[in-house]
Design an enzyme around this catalytic site. Structure first.
Site, PDB file in Angstrom:
ATOM      1  CG  HIS A  16      36.652  64.919  39.578  1.00 58.72           C
ATOM      2  ND1 HIS A  16      35.517  65.528  39.094  1.00 58.72           N
ATOM      3  CD2 HIS A  16      36.847  65.476  40.799  1.00 58.72           C
ATOM      4  CE1 HIS A  16      35.043  66.390  39.965  1.00 58.72           C
ATOM      5  NE2 HIS A  16      35.833  66.376  41.012  1.00 58.72           N
ATOM      6  CB  CYS A  25      37.416  71.539  40.751  1.00 62.60           C
ATOM      7  SG  CYS A  25      36.460  71.481  42.278  1.00 62.60           S
ATOM      8  CG  HIS A  29      39.442  67.494  43.740  1.00 65.71           C
ATOM      9  ND1 HIS A  29      39.586  67.971  42.444  1.00 65.71           N
ATOM     10  CD2 HIS A  29      38.120  67.532  44.004  1.00 65.71           C
ATOM     11  CE1 HIS A  29      38.403  68.301  41.973  1.00 65.71           C
ATOM     12  NE2 HIS A  29      37.482  68.033  42.889  1.00 65.71           N
ATOM     13  CG  HIS A  31      34.309  64.916  45.242  1.00 66.90           C
ATOM     14  ND1 HIS A  31      34.200  66.041  46.022  1.00 66.90           N
ATOM     15  CD2 HIS A  31      34.749  65.340  44.035  1.00 66.90           C
ATOM     16  CE1 HIS A  31      34.554  67.098  45.318  1.00 66.90           C
ATOM     17  NE2 HIS A  31      34.895  66.700  44.111  1.00 66.90           N
ATOM     18  CG  HIS A  75      38.651  53.293  45.986  1.00 65.04           C
ATOM     19  ND1 HIS A  75      37.441  52.960  46.543  1.00 65.04           N
ATOM     20  CD2 HIS A  75      39.409  53.810  46.981  1.00 65.04           C
ATOM     21  CE1 HIS A  75      37.460  53.246  47.832  1.00 65.04           C
ATOM     22  NE2 HIS A  75      38.634  53.767  48.118  1.00 65.04           N
ATOM     23  CD  GLU A 136      31.738  67.593  43.154  1.00 60.63           C
ATOM     24  OE1 GLU A 136      31.595  67.257  41.966  1.00 60.63           O
ATOM     25  OE2 GLU A 136      32.068  68.740  43.515  1.00 60.63           O
TER      26      GLU A 136
END
Length: 150
Positions: A16, A25, A29, A31, A75, A136
């Site tokens: 995201h 952020c 990137h 998680h 994904h 996260e």
């Protein structure tokens, strides 16, 4: 009343970016998310029922969460559909990437609200969503509790 809480854990990978954010952020990137889903209800007391003694079959809960959350978000790269990231999203989709455009900033807080709404809508009438915990990272998570949202 014999209310019992049961929890099932799930995991998925997602990327995201937070448009307009003033930290790292803002960049795309990913998680390794961990989602804990807790429901509450009474165990089935009908001995003739194949699910006698269960609040809900863990397999039934797994099916709901997999269909509503895991298979959708795993994904995928998640962007707010109202940001300039839409251009990047369109380009990624053209190249065969799994992109989700949502109507919220894809923070853990907003994602957990989205997940709660989707899961609650699919639960049997006698089962209530008690709480969600979306991790996260190992040290950062958002939690949703039904008792805070009545």
């Amino acid at each position: 009343m014999n209310n019992i809480r049961i929890t099932k854990k799930f995991s998925f990978e997602a990327g995201h970016a937070l448009y307009g954010y003033d930290g790292k952020c803002k960049n795309v990137h990913g998680h390794s998310y961990k989602l804990s889903v807790t429901v509450i209800g009474n165990p089935i007391t009908d001995q003739a029922n194949v699910k006698y003694g269960m609040v809900i079959d863990f397999g039934d809960l797994k099916k709901i969460v997999k269909e509503e959350v895991v298979m959708v978000f795993d994904h995928a790269t998640v962007f707010n559909k109202n940001t300039p990231h839409v251009e990047l999203a369109n380009e990624l989709e053209k190249r065969g990437h799994n992109v989700l455009l949502v109507d919220y900033q894809p923070t853990s807080e907003m994602m957990v609200l989205d997940f709660a709404k989707k899961i609650k809508a699919r639960l049997p009438e006698n089962i209530q969503l008690h709480s969600l915990k979306l991790q996260e990272t190992d040290s950062s998570f958002a939690q949703w509790f039904a008792s805070d949202n009545t």
